[in-house]
Design a protein around this motif. Structure first.
Motif, short mmCIF file in Angstrom:
data_model
loop_
_atom_site.label_atom_id
_atom_site.label_comp_id
_atom_site.label_asym_id
_atom_site.label_seq_id
_atom_site.Cartn_x
_atom_site.Cartn_y
_atom_site.Cartn_z
N LYS A 30 0.82 -1.22 0.00
CA LYS A 30 0.00 0.00 0.00
C LYS A 30 0.85 1.26 0.00
CE LYS A 30 -3.53 2.27 2.84
NZ LYS A 30 -4.34 2.12 4.06
N TYR A 31 1.84 1.32 0.88
CA TYR A 31 2.59 2.56 1.05
C TYR A 31 3.90 2.64 0.26
CZ TYR A 31 -0.71 3.65 4.72
OH TYR A 31 -1.85 3.91 5.41
N LEU A 32 4.61 1.52 0.13
CA LEU A 32 5.88 1.58 -0.58
C LEU A 32 5.73 1.33 -2.08
CD1 LEU A 32 8.31 -0.21 1.92
CD2 LEU A 32 7.98 2.23 1.54
N LEU A 33 4.85 0.40 -2.43
CA LEU A 33 4.67 0.06 -3.85
C LEU A 33 3.49 0.80 -4.48
CD1 LEU A 33 5.31 -3.78 -3.56
CD2 LEU A 33 6.95 -1.98 -4.13
N ASP A 34 2.70 1.48 -3.67
CA ASP A 34 1.56 2.27 -4.13
C ASP A 34 0.60 1.47 -5.01
OD1 ASP A 34 0.11 4.61 -4.04
OD2 ASP A 34 1.01 5.41 -5.87
N MET A 35 0.27 0.27 -4.56
CA MET A 35 -0.65 -0.60 -5.30
C MET A 35 -2.09 -0.26 -4.92
SD MET A 35 1.41 -4.19 -5.02
CE MET A 35 0.38 -5.08 -6.17
N ASP A 36 -2.96 -0.18 -5.92
CA ASP A 36 -4.35 0.21 -5.67
C ASP A 36 -5.13 -0.83 -4.88
OD1 ASP A 36 -4.02 2.60 -7.02
OD2 ASP A 36 -4.61 1.75 -8.94
N GLY A 37 -5.00 -2.09 -5.22
CA GLY A 37 -5.76 -3.15 -4.56
C GLY A 37 -5.33 -3.41 -3.13
N ALA A 38 -4.20 -2.88 -2.74
CA ALA A 38 -3.68 -3.12 -1.39
C ALA A 38 -4.48 -2.40 -0.32
CB ALA A 38 -2.22 -2.72 -1.32
N VAL A 39 -5.20 -1.35 -0.69
CA VAL A 39 -5.97 -0.58 0.29
C VAL A 39 -7.06 -1.45 0.90
CG1 VAL A 39 -7.47 1.42 0.62
CG2 VAL A 39 -5.46 1.61 -0.85
N ASP A 40 -7.87 -2.07 0.05
CA ASP A 40 -8.95 -2.93 0.55
C ASP A 40 -8.40 -4.17 1.24
OD1 ASP A 40 -10.91 -1.21 -0.41
OD2 ASP A 40 -10.96 -2.18 -2.38
N PHE A 41 -7.37 -4.77 0.65
CA PHE A 41 -6.76 -5.96 1.24
C PHE A 41 -6.25 -5.66 2.65
CE2 PHE A 41 -2.93 -8.46 2.12
CZ PHE A 41 -3.45 -9.75 2.03
N THR A 42 -5.55 -4.54 2.80
CA THR A 42 -4.99 -4.17 4.09
C THR A 42 -6.10 -3.91 5.11
OG1 THR A 42 -3.09 -3.18 2.98
CG2 THR A 42 -3.47 -2.53 5.26
#
Length: 112
Positions: A30-42
């Motif tokens: 979410k924070y280092l790779l700035d992936m969009d799907g990581a927000v919901d996953f996290t």
């Protein structure tokens, strides 16, 4: 002490440990790779880890009180669910220590 007390703790230690590792990977994504799907996953993994960590605390406290641990050791085991991968190492050490002290909980059968 019954074996089921140790088994409950072991299961929750693994569940908590896996969720914490997944949460750590999600935060990195979410924070280092700035992936969009990581927000919901996290968000989902954080909620699951939070609720299941409470269950882990209950089972670890139950195990510690039945094993008659000192307060320092009890806190060490309780905090293991907050450090990524620590739950795995602590669980293994505690399981080895208590294996000889647990009983199956089934009545002994007398042989004729």
């Amino acid at each position: 002490m019954k074996k089921s007390v140790l088994t409950r703790y072991r299961v929750m230690a693994y569940v908590t440990g896996v969720l914490l590792v997944l949460l750590t990977l999600g935060v990195i994504a979410k924070y280092l790779l700035d992936m969009d799907g990581a927000v919901d996953f996290t968000r989902i993994v954080a909620i699951a880890h939070g609720w299941l960590y409470v269950v882990y605390l209950i089972f670890a406290f139950d195990l510690g009180s039945k094993a008659k641990w000192p307060v320092g050791k009890q806190l060490w085991v309780l905090l293991a669910g907050t450090i990524p991968t620590a739950a795995f190492f602590v669980e293994r050490k505690i399981s080895r220590e208590l294996e000889s002290k647990v009983t199956d909980g089934s009545p002994a059968v007398a042989k004729a």
